[in-house]
Structure formats: C-alpha cells, structure tokens
Design an enzyme around this catalytic site. Structure first.
Site, PDB file in Angstrom:
ATOM      1  N   GLU A  40      -3.699  -6.508  -2.201  1.00 15.52           N
ATOM      2  CA  GLU A  40      -3.421  -5.068  -2.238  1.00 15.52           C
ATOM      3  C   GLU A  40      -4.371  -4.390  -3.224  1.00 15.52           C
ATOM      4  OE1 GLU A  40      -0.097  -1.960  -3.964  1.00 15.52           O
ATOM      5  OE2 GLU A  40       0.570  -3.986  -3.438  1.00 15.52           O
ATOM      6  N   ARG A  44      -6.135   3.850  -6.852  1.00 13.15           N
ATOM      7  CA  ARG A  44      -6.028   4.528  -8.150  1.00 13.15           C
ATOM      8  C   ARG A  44      -7.390   4.840  -8.752  1.00 13.15           C
ATOM      9  NH1 ARG A  44      -1.574   0.599 -11.090  1.00 13.15           N
ATOM     10  NH2 ARG A  44      -0.127   0.434  -9.317  1.00 13.15           N
ATOM     11  N   LYS A 128       9.182  -2.382  -0.101  1.00 11.70           N
ATOM     12  CA  LYS A 128       8.772  -2.735  -1.456  1.00 11.70           C
ATOM     13  C   LYS A 128       9.891  -2.253  -2.391  1.00 11.70           C
ATOM     14  CE  LYS A 128       5.290  -1.095  -4.805  1.00 11.70           C
ATOM     15  NZ  LYS A 128       3.980  -0.412  -4.918  1.00 11.70           N
TER      16      LYS A 128
END
Length: 200
Positions: A40, A44, A128
């Site tokens: 993943e 950001r 999640k």
C-alpha cells in the site's frame, strides 16, 4: 473475492510513504523478495502516484495499491497510475462508487457500528479497521465483529510486530497493515519482511 483471498494470504500489508521516487522500486523489491507482495503506497506525498507507476512496471510479483484515498478524483488518479486496489481512511458513497466505476477493489476505513452498517448497505463486507489501536484495539474489534459476523477486517494504525500475532489470531481479521517493516537498508527491509511473512 480474489482481492479478499490475496489479503488473507498476505497477512501483512506494508503501509509505505514514498518521499523520494528513487526509493520506491528498491523498497518494493526488498519487500517482495522478503515475501510481502501486497503493498500500500499512501497518497501522502507528491511522489506517490509515480511510485505506484514505477512499482507496477518494474517490480515483478508486486500487487501495489494506493492508500489514503479520500475522494473520487484521487481514486481515478490512483487507478490511472496502475493501483490494483485502493485503501481509504473512511467510507463514503463517493469512493465506493469510484471503486465500481474503475473496477478496482476498495478497502474503506471503519471505526464504528454505524460505519459498518453504511458499508453493508453499499454492498461491502471487507473493511479496514482504522485507527485500530486508537479506536479501542482488538477488544473493540471483537465487540464490533460479533454482530457483523459476515464482515472481515484489515486493522491498521498502531499495530506493531509484537501485537500483530494477537490481531491475526482473531478469525475475522484477514490481515493487518503496518509500517514496522519499512526502514533501514534494503537488506534489513527484506529480513524484516521475511520475518513478517511468517506471521500466522
């Protein structure tokens, strides 16, 4: 269903923040060589989308996705960069619809019963659990999982090498997300990945 099976086999999904594009491929190769192939890359940093493109093109065996996706445009950008799955910190109809539009599986974040009920209403069963430790840890997830027996979870946020086995021992947990395998030399990353890949 294939995505869920991939998560179940992986057991750990490394959460990666790429600040410099040149680090992306060597890091991904070290993780894959160590036995962790579902990666993943969080959106950001400005380098994130290019990192996803590079890993997709250059790292054999890597199944790379985009994390920290919070709207439809980011979802489209991630899919266009070659993301095989998308992870979101929360759950909105916009990101779920984007998942259907682009035919890319999504792992949306939930922390409450209402979140899970909204997800079920949108046709989802895999979530999640985020932020895992700050939301009450394994005790909280066990309480949530009881009424939502049909759901499976990937807890992320505050999980460590020491706490991961306890999370993974809970049947509704498919895998955990963590960043403890990231850092150090590529040889050290590969060694940590190899140890993490053995978590069962």
């Amino acid at each position: 269903m294939e995505f869920v099976e991939n998560l179940k086999r992986a057991r750990l999904v490394p959460v990666i923040v790429i600040k410099e594009l040149g680090h992306a491929v060597p890091l991904a190769k070290a993780l894959v060589e160590g036995g962790l192939n579902i990666l993943e890359v969080t959106l950001r940093t400005p380098a994130a989308l290019d990192a996803i493109r590079a890993i997709s093109a250059e790292v054999k065996g890597a199944f790379v996705g985009a994390g920290t996706v919070i709207n439809g445009q980011q979802f489209a950008d991630a899919a266009g960069a070659g993301a095989k799955f998308v992870v979101s910190p929360g759950l909105t109809e916009e990101v779920v619809q984007a998942s259907r539009t682009h035919q890319v599986p999504i792992l949306p974040g939930v922390a409450t019963a209402s979140d899970i009920m909204r997800g079920l209403g949108l046709g989802l069963k895999t979530f999640k659990f985020f932020p895992a430790e700050a939301s009450g840890g394994l005790k909280a997830l066990k309480a949530l999982a009881a009424p939502f027996y049909q759901c499976r979870f990937c807890p992320t946020g505050g999980i460590t090498e020491a706490s991961a086995p306890e999370w993974l021992a809970f049947a509704p947990v498919l895998c955990v997300g963590g960043s403890w395998v990231i850092g150090g030399t590529m040889a050290e990353v590969e060694a940590k990945a190899r140890a993490a890949a053995g978590l069962r």
